[in-house]
Each structure stands twice: as C-alpha cells, then as structure tokens.
Write an enzyme that holds these catalytic residues in place. Structure first.
Site, mmCIF file in Angstrom:
data_model
loop_
_atom_site.group_PDB
_atom_site.id
_atom_site.type_symbol
_atom_site.label_atom_id
_atom_site.label_comp_id
_atom_site.label_asym_id
_atom_site.label_seq_id
_atom_site.Cartn_x
_atom_site.Cartn_y
_atom_site.Cartn_z
ATOM 1 N N THR A 126 0.825 -1.215 0.000
ATOM 2 C CA THR A 126 0.000 0.000 0.000
ATOM 3 C C THR A 126 0.859 1.265 0.000
ATOM 4 O O THR A 126 1.883 1.337 0.678
ATOM 5 C CB THR A 126 -0.913 -0.001 1.248
ATOM 6 N N PRO A 128 0.506 5.844 -0.205
ATOM 7 C CA PRO A 128 -0.454 6.921 0.057
ATOM 8 C C PRO A 128 -1.434 7.107 -1.100
ATOM 9 O O PRO A 128 -2.608 7.398 -0.894
ATOM 10 C CB PRO A 128 0.439 8.155 0.246
ATOM 11 N N GLN A 339 -23.973 -4.814 22.751
ATOM 12 C CA GLN A 339 -25.402 -4.631 23.051
ATOM 13 C C GLN A 339 -25.824 -5.499 24.239
ATOM 14 O O GLN A 339 -26.546 -5.049 25.136
ATOM 15 C CB GLN A 339 -26.229 -4.988 21.792
ATOM 16 N N GLY A 343 -24.676 -0.899 29.069
ATOM 17 C CA GLY A 343 -23.749 0.205 29.338
ATOM 18 C C GLY A 343 -22.344 -0.279 29.697
ATOM 19 O O GLY A 343 -21.343 0.387 29.389
ATOM 20 N N GLU A 366 -5.969 -6.052 3.719
ATOM 21 C CA GLU A 366 -5.809 -7.135 2.725
ATOM 22 C C GLU A 366 -6.990 -7.182 1.751
ATOM 23 O O GLU A 366 -7.473 -8.253 1.373
ATOM 24 C CB GLU A 366 -5.535 -8.483 3.408
HETATM 25 C C1 FAD Z 1 -3.871 -1.253 10.508
HETATM 26 C C2 FAD Z 1 -3.556 -1.480 9.062
HETATM 27 C C3 FAD Z 1 -2.565 -2.389 8.706
HETATM 28 C C4 FAD Z 1 -2.225 -2.552 7.358
HETATM 29 N N1 FAD Z 1 -1.166 -3.373 7.026
HETATM 30 C C5 FAD Z 1 -0.726 -3.396 5.736
HETATM 31 C C6 FAD Z 1 0.477 -4.094 5.376
HETATM 32 O O1 FAD Z 1 1.106 -4.747 6.212
HETATM 33 N N2 FAD Z 1 0.908 -4.019 4.083
HETATM 34 C C7 FAD Z 1 0.231 -3.310 3.125
HETATM 35 O O2 FAD Z 1 0.691 -3.281 1.994
HETATM 36 N N3 FAD Z 1 -0.916 -2.647 3.433
HETATM 37 C C8 FAD Z 1 -1.396 -2.667 4.712
HETATM 38 N N4 FAD Z 1 -2.538 -1.972 5.024
HETATM 39 C C9 FAD Z 1 -3.232 -1.237 3.985
HETATM 40 C C10 FAD Z 1 -4.588 -1.810 3.571
HETATM 41 O O3 FAD Z 1 -4.406 -2.998 2.841
HETATM 42 C C11 FAD Z 1 -5.321 -0.711 2.783
HETATM 43 O O4 FAD Z 1 -5.727 0.264 3.720
HETATM 44 C C12 FAD Z 1 -6.507 -1.234 2.000
HETATM 45 O O5 FAD Z 1 -6.092 -2.072 0.951
HETATM 46 C C13 FAD Z 1 -7.361 -0.105 1.417
HETATM 47 O O6 FAD Z 1 -6.590 0.849 0.765
HETATM 48 P P1 FAD Z 1 -6.796 2.410 1.142
HETATM 49 O O7 FAD Z 1 -6.704 2.524 2.618
HETATM 50 O O8 FAD Z 1 -5.857 3.221 0.326
HETATM 51 O O9 FAD Z 1 -8.273 2.736 0.735
HETATM 52 P P2 FAD Z 1 -8.832 3.162 -0.774
HETATM 53 O O10 FAD Z 1 -8.336 2.204 -1.788
HETATM 54 O O11 FAD Z 1 -8.518 4.616 -0.938
HETATM 55 O O12 FAD Z 1 -10.353 2.953 -0.568
HETATM 56 C C14 FAD Z 1 -11.216 3.899 0.059
HETATM 57 C C15 FAD Z 1 -12.649 3.376 -0.112
HETATM 58 O O13 FAD Z 1 -12.986 3.328 -1.521
HETATM 59 C C16 FAD Z 1 -13.387 2.002 -1.851
HETATM 60 N N5 FAD Z 1 -12.971 1.717 -3.234
HETATM 61 C C17 FAD Z 1 -11.735 1.849 -3.780
HETATM 62 N N6 FAD Z 1 -11.757 1.451 -5.056
HETATM 63 C C18 FAD Z 1 -13.017 1.057 -5.328
HETATM 64 C C19 FAD Z 1 -13.688 0.534 -6.481
HETATM 65 N N7 FAD Z 1 -13.032 0.317 -7.617
HETATM 66 N N8 FAD Z 1 -15.007 0.247 -6.384
HETATM 67 C C20 FAD Z 1 -15.676 0.429 -5.227
HETATM 68 N N9 FAD Z 1 -15.123 0.923 -4.103
HETATM 69 C C21 FAD Z 1 -13.794 1.218 -4.148
HETATM 70 C C22 FAD Z 1 -12.712 1.115 -0.846
HETATM 71 O O14 FAD Z 1 -13.347 -0.155 -0.748
HETATM 72 C C23 FAD Z 1 -12.831 1.950 0.415
HETATM 73 O O15 FAD Z 1 -14.121 1.799 0.961
HETATM 74 C C24 FAD Z 1 -2.922 -1.831 6.357
HETATM 75 C C25 FAD Z 1 -3.947 -0.946 6.723
HETATM 76 C C26 FAD Z 1 -4.251 -0.758 8.052
HETATM 77 C C27 FAD Z 1 -5.306 0.266 8.398
#
Ligand code: FAD
Length: 382
Positions: A126, A128, A339, A343, A366
């Site tokens: 992942t 930004p 639920q 409380g 994932e």
């Molecule tokens: C605590 C934590 C641990 C993590 N660990 C790892 C790790 O070890 N390695 C790693 O690589 N990543 C890791 N991640 C990243 C994680 O896999 C991503 O956050 C996830 O894949 C979603 O990407 P994003 O956050 O950029 O959301 P976005 O892709 O920006 O999505 C935002 C929203 O838009 C929706 N969306 C996006 N595209 C579409 C589409 N085409 N159609 C419909 N809806 C869509 C998504 O479902 C979501 O609801 C971690 C994340 C967290 C929070």
C-alpha cells in the site's frame, strides 16, 4: 465429506488455545491501553514454532499444513487480535513470499530466521496514492551499477518498525511492459539500508499493540539480487500472496467473533435483570444463536478455502468470500456483544469494547469488502 480435523491439526489448535488463554488474554487489555508491542509474547511464540508454522522444517518452519496455520491464527486472535495480526502479517505477508518465490540463497538468508521466529518481516504494497488500486504503485526502483535505486513511499505497513523486524519486501515499478504498462517487481529491503526511513507508528482505533508505520525510500540502494523472482513478476506474486492471506484474515475474524460470543454468553448468564439472568430472555438468546450460527458458517468457509488451497485447486473466489463474510460476521458479533453488555459494554474494562474498536479494520486490510465483492463478481464473469 469429512469435516473432522486430523490429530496434528487438533494438537496445534489446542496448543494455541491454551497459549491464548494462559499467556495472551491476561495481558490483552494492558497492551491495548499502552499500545506496547508484546515482545516477550512474540518471542515465546517464535520458540513454540508459531511464527513459521506452514514452512518446511528444512527452512526453520514447523512443517504444518495451511489449515493448521489458519486454526492457529483463529485461536491466537481469540486471545487478542493485535497478536493475531502480528503473526498473520509476519507469516502470510512477510515470510511466505520468500518461501514461494525466493531463490535457495534467499530462503536460507531470509526465510530461516523468520520461520524460527528470530526476526519479523513486513510486506509493503500500500502507498499513500495506491491502496485498493495496488497496481497503481508509484514507488520506483531503477537498476544502476548493480543496485536497485528505490524512491517512493508506503503507507500502513504492519510489523515494519519493531525491534525484531529484519526488513520489508516492497512492490516497486521497475520498468514498462511491452504494452507500456508499469512493470512491478518485489524488492527486498533490509532494515538498516541507507535511504530507508521507517516512520513513526500510527495512532490507531484498534490493533493498538501491533506495529503499523509509513515508510519512505530516498535513493535507497539494495543489490540487484534483492529481487524476488524475475523483474515484472511482482503483480502476479502479490495476487497469490493476498489469496492465501485472505483465508488467514478470515480465520483471524472468526477468532475475534468467537471471543465476542464467549464474552457475551458468559456475561448474559451472570447479569440479572427482572429477577433472572438476561440469557433467559428470548431476545438475548436469539442474538447469541445468530452469532453462533454465523461464526460456524464463517469458520466452514475458511476451512473450505484452506482445503482448496492445500489441494492445489483454484480458491480465489472462496478466499474472498471467506474474508468478506468472516469480517462482516465479526463486526456483527462485536456489535451484538456490546449490546448484550448494555452500558458496561461501553466501558474499557470489558473486553467487548476493545473488540468493537478492533473489528472494523478486518473489512479494510488485505482488500476492502468492496474489493472482495469486485473479485467475487469478476469470477461470476461480470
Ligand atoms: C492497521 C492497518 C494495517 C495494514 N497493514 C498493511 C500491510 O502490512 N501491508 C500493506 O501493503 N498494506 C497494509 N494496510 C493497507 C490496507 O491494505 C489498505 O488500507 C486497504 O487495501 C485499502 O486501501 P486504502 O486505505 O488506500 O483505501 P482506498 O483504496 O482509498 O479505498 C477507500 C474506499 O474506496 C473504496 N474503493 C476503492 N476502489 C473502489 C472501487 N473500484 N469500487 C468500489 N469501491 C472502491 C474502498 O473499498 C474503500 O471503501 C494496512 C492498513 C491498516 C489500516
């Protein structure tokens, strides 16, 4: 059809269940409250062989099958999901790429200490600007004078910055395909490589005792040999890694959902209102029955996906279904568990409040629930 587990699978499940009861549950509240990574516990898990369960003994692993590994993830996560995700991210995302795609030399150098639990490893997909659209990777690695020069950044990477972390494997664009598309490769970056900057741990809603960080690469140089497989294999590789990872995340969600049911049932049998335990009210019984039924269904779904994987059959559809259904089951279970506690469920001293905070991420990490539905629809031919 035989749904029974074999002796080894039952033994691994039992060992992990006892370990979770005796070692994890007693400290779960404290490590969540302080956000501290449980080093002693993770080292103990390494000594028990839990950090290398599905890898052959010749590479330092326990030689267990994939279902045993998932059973272990379920039980450890029933104790605490922060510990469960540390184990899952290390095994499924960190170590498995070395096992599946590493050269003999890479397996000996990297996989062996990981499988023995001497080190942890992270997988950085992942970014930004590239989350669900993981093919949109912007990090670049350019081959110059026998070294990959890496520039870019990664977001939300689990296990990247603990004292036990040996490094990270990242996806990077290493060129262009004949059709002009970005060619993605997986590159190994050991922890102390100059130009590799491990950011400050995020402050999170849940999974507080797991390590999650942003990473930056500023002309970070690693030798040409630090590539998994061939240039351009990266996209195919991480799709395979994520299929298996999703089954393990389904098991993690089942463990958390089961913990919600355990707490809700026990509370409902003790808490008295209107002169009797609330478990005697049909409205509460129906909640508990629905939780039990959905958990059993989610468990069977991950068993089936794991079984298909072990048979070498296609299981992308079943992995997505298991991950999607189990994570949504866990969310419903956490909600109902709070639920049923009324409380008191909103108070931090009851584990269900922690479960409720931790459960949301299962529908995001994932591959989000939307991405799982897209993958299932693709298999339908949409
Ligand atoms: C605590 C934590 C641990 C993590 N660990 C790892 C790790 O070890 N390695 C790693 O690589 N990543 C890791 N991640 C990243 C994680 O896999 C991503 O956050 C996830 O894949 C979603 O990407 P994003 O956050 O950029 O959301 P976005 O892709 O920006 O999505 C935002 C929203 O838009 C929706 N969306 C996006 N595209 C579409 C589409 N085409 N159609 C419909 N809806 C869509 C998504 O479902 C979501 O609801 C971690 C994340 C967290 C929070």
């Amino acid at each position: 059809m035989d749904f029974s587990l074999n002796e080894e699978q039952m033994a691994i499940r039992q060992t992990c269940r006892e370990f979770a009861e005796q070692e994890i549950k007693p400290i779960a509240e404290e490590i969540d409250a302080t956000g501290s990574f449980p080093y002693a516990l993770v080292r103990q898990m390494g000594e028990l062989g839990l950090l290398g369960l599905p890898f052959p003994e010749e590479y330092g692993g326990a030689g267990a099958d994939f279902l045993s590994y998932c059973l272990a993830i379920e039980e450890i996560s029933r104790g605490d999901v922060s510990v469960g995700i540390t184990m899952e991210a290390h095994t499924s995302l960190g170590a498995t790429p070395f096992f599946l795609f590493g050269s003999q030399q890479q397996k000996e150098q990297y996989l062996v200490p990981l499988a023995r639990g001497e080190q942890l490893w992270a997988f950085g997909l992942t970014e930004p600007e590239a989350g669900s659209d993981s093919g949109g990777t912007r990090t670049r690695a350019v081959l110059q004078d026998g070294c990959w020069h890496i520039n870019g950044s990664k977001a939300f990477i689990t296990n990247a910055g603990t004292d036990m972390t040996g490094g990270v494997t990242i996806t990077a664009v290493t060129g262009r395909t004949a059709k002009g598309r970005p060619e993605i490769s997986n590159i190994i970056v050991p922890r102390d490589t100059p130009g590799y900057v491990i950011g400050k741990a995020y402050k999170k809603m849940g999974w507080k005792a797991s390590d999650t960080r942003p990473l930056a690469f500023e002309d970070c140089q690693v030798p040409e040999g630090n590539i998994l497989g061939r240039p351009g294999d990266g996209f195919k590789q991480f799709l395979l890694i994520l299929d298996a990872g999703r089954v393990a995340i389904a098991a993690l969600s089942v463990g958390l959902a089961q913990a919600c049911l355990d707490e809700a049932l026990s509370y409902a049998q003790q808490r008295k209102q209107f002169g009797q335990p609330i478990s005697k009210f049909q409205a509460i019984q129906f909640k508990l029955a629905d939780m039990d039924m959905e958990i059993e269904l989610a468990r069977l779904m991950y068993y089936k996906a794991a079984w298909l994987h072990m048979q070498g059959k296609p299981y992308t559809r079943e992995a997505s279904m298991a991950k999607l259904f189990a994570s949504e089951t866990a969310k419903r279970a956490a909600d109902q568990a709070v639920q049923i506690h009324g409380g008191y469920g909103y108070m931090d001293e009851y584990p269900v409040s922690r479960y409720w905070r931790s459960v949301k991420i299962n529908e995001i990490g994932e591959g989000t629930s939307e991405v799982q539905r897209m993958l299932i629809a693709k298999q339908l031919g949409c």
